[in-house]
Design a protein around this motif. Sequence first.
Motif, short mmCIF file in Angstrom:
data_model
loop_
_atom_site.label_atom_id
_atom_site.label_comp_id
_atom_site.label_asym_id
_atom_site.label_seq_id
_atom_site.Cartn_x
_atom_site.Cartn_y
_atom_site.Cartn_z
N ALA A 242 -19.61 6.60 -2.21
CA ALA A 242 -18.93 7.90 -3.13
C ALA A 242 -17.60 8.29 -2.40
O ALA A 242 -16.78 8.77 -2.85
N TYR A 243 -17.66 7.75 -0.98
CA TYR A 243 -16.53 8.32 -0.35
C TYR A 243 -15.58 6.99 0.26
O TYR A 243 -14.80 7.18 0.99
N LEU A 244 -15.77 6.05 -0.37
CA LEU A 244 -14.98 4.97 -0.31
C LEU A 244 -13.54 5.10 -1.39
O LEU A 244 -12.66 4.56 -0.79
N ASP A 245 -13.65 5.50 -2.38
CA ASP A 245 -12.50 5.69 -3.32
C ASP A 245 -11.28 6.44 -2.70
O ASP A 245 -10.09 6.14 -3.08
N PRO A 246 -11.59 7.42 -1.78
CA PRO A 246 -10.35 8.03 -1.18
C PRO A 246 -9.82 7.12 -0.32
O PRO A 246 -8.62 6.94 0.13
N LEU A 247 -10.61 6.25 0.51
CA LEU A 247 -10.07 5.23 1.26
C LEU A 247 -9.23 4.06 0.65
O LEU A 247 -8.13 3.71 1.16
N PHE A 248 -9.87 3.87 -0.70
CA PHE A 248 -9.28 2.87 -1.38
C PHE A 248 -7.80 3.41 -2.18
O PHE A 248 -6.76 2.83 -1.78
N ALA A 249 -7.76 4.59 -2.31
CA ALA A 249 -6.55 5.35 -2.91
C ALA A 249 -5.65 5.38 -1.75
O ALA A 249 -4.37 5.00 -2.02
N ILE A 250 -5.83 5.61 -0.53
CA ILE A 250 -4.86 5.79 0.59
C ILE A 250 -4.20 4.44 0.94
O ILE A 250 -3.30 4.03 1.28
N LEU A 251 -5.26 3.44 0.97
CA LEU A 251 -4.85 1.99 1.21
C LEU A 251 -4.02 1.42 0.14
O LEU A 251 -2.87 0.83 0.41
N LEU A 252 -4.29 1.79 -1.10
CA LEU A 252 -3.42 1.15 -2.18
C LEU A 252 -2.11 1.85 -2.16
O LEU A 252 -1.20 1.34 -2.48
N GLY A 253 -2.20 3.04 -1.89
CA GLY A 253 -0.78 3.73 -1.73
C GLY A 253 0.16 3.24 -0.45
O GLY A 253 1.46 3.41 -0.77
N ALA A 254 -0.57 2.83 0.38
CA ALA A 254 0.38 2.24 1.50
C ALA A 254 0.82 0.85 0.97
O ALA A 254 1.90 0.58 1.39
N ILE A 255 0.01 0.25 0.33
CA ILE A 255 0.31 -1.15 0.07
C ILE A 255 1.51 -1.17 -1.14
O ILE A 255 2.60 -1.88 -0.90
N PHE A 256 1.03 -0.42 -2.25
CA PHE A 256 2.14 -0.38 -3.37
C PHE A 256 3.34 0.67 -3.31
O PHE A 256 4.23 0.13 -3.89
N LEU A 257 3.12 1.77 -2.47
CA LEU A 257 4.17 2.66 -2.49
C LEU A 257 4.61 3.02 -1.13
O LEU A 257 5.55 3.89 -1.08
N LYS A 258 4.28 2.13 -0.15
CA LYS A 258 4.68 2.28 1.17
C LYS A 258 4.58 3.96 1.84
O LYS A 258 5.24 4.02 2.65
N GLN A 259 3.32 4.39 1.35
CA GLN A 259 3.05 5.60 1.90
C GLN A 259 1.98 5.51 2.91
O GLN A 259 0.78 5.57 2.86
N ILE A 260 2.52 5.14 4.14
CA ILE A 260 1.70 5.11 5.48
C ILE A 260 1.31 6.43 6.00
O ILE A 260 2.07 7.26 6.28
N PRO A 261 0.17 6.59 5.89
CA PRO A 261 -0.15 7.89 6.39
C PRO A 261 -0.02 7.99 8.04
O PRO A 261 -0.09 7.03 8.80
N THR A 262 0.17 9.25 8.42
CA THR A 262 0.18 9.45 9.75
C THR A 262 -1.13 9.62 10.54
O THR A 262 -1.98 9.63 9.90
N LEU A 263 -0.83 9.81 11.80
CA LEU A 263 -2.16 10.04 12.88
C LEU A 263 -2.87 11.04 12.29
O LEU A 263 -4.18 11.35 12.19
#
Length: 283
Positions: free
Chosen positions: A233-254
């Motif tokens: 159930a808590y994989l989809d936020p991880l997928f969302a963050i990963l896909l945001g980084a790949i497609f939108l270059k939204q790299i999360p900070t520390l």
Amino acid sequence: MLLATFIWGSIPIFSIWCNLPSPIFVFFRVFFAIPLVLFYSIKKLGKDEFFRIKPFAPLFLSGIALALNWILFFWAISLTSIANAVVLYYLGPIFTILLAILFLKENFTFNIGLSVFLALGGMCLIFANNSLSFHLNEVSGLIIAFFSGLCFGISGFFSKMAVMHHSAIKLTSYQIIISVVLLVPFLFFIHFKLDGRILGLLLITGIIHTALALFLWYDSFNYLNVITVSIFAYLDPLFAILLGAIFLKQIPTLFQIIGACLIIVAGFLVSALHPKLLFKRKY
């Protein structure tokens, strides 16, 4: 279940690609999902059971809260990063259990207290990360994302009451119907434009992200135990963050990564201890 969580994790990307006001995006998403969801629900439950709606109040209130949380969530995505919006949205299960403690006399245990502490710590880190470079849209997005999580929690609370009388599949179906009805007025008061590309994306979000993902999610419950479901159930936020980084270059900070980890762990603890929170998904 892995496929369902990946599908849900990708929907923030589609909302950005559609570039529609959030009430309009949510309306068409659930509108295109309704025929398949109703067909599945009636076939699974039978007409007599599906149309037995008493008590109706929990169904109705959870549907209102669900529509609000979707509107706020996709609005937040248009203002802040996917990572911020998704992670703050996942405060929802914490709010649900706190409301259950206040109104349904759930026990306040050490693990729940730890979950609340971790969630608050994660939230503070995310807000602190963005306060370092103040931007009005960014801060507005964070606040809206927080309230989307609150509405998610309220929806979960009323849903928890509803599943005492109704099946999870029936509840989800009525929530979608109620959402469509509530969102119809927005079509006449908000300016928006549709073209072939946007309609194609909206069809995908309705058929794939809503109907198909729900079918996969419910079917997987037949084969997995509660702990496994809690993890997935808590994989989809991880997928969302990963896909945001790949497609939108939204790299999360520390700070965002640490805050996300704290909130996800908090949500996992609550969901594992209270499996009824897992009967439906939030996107």
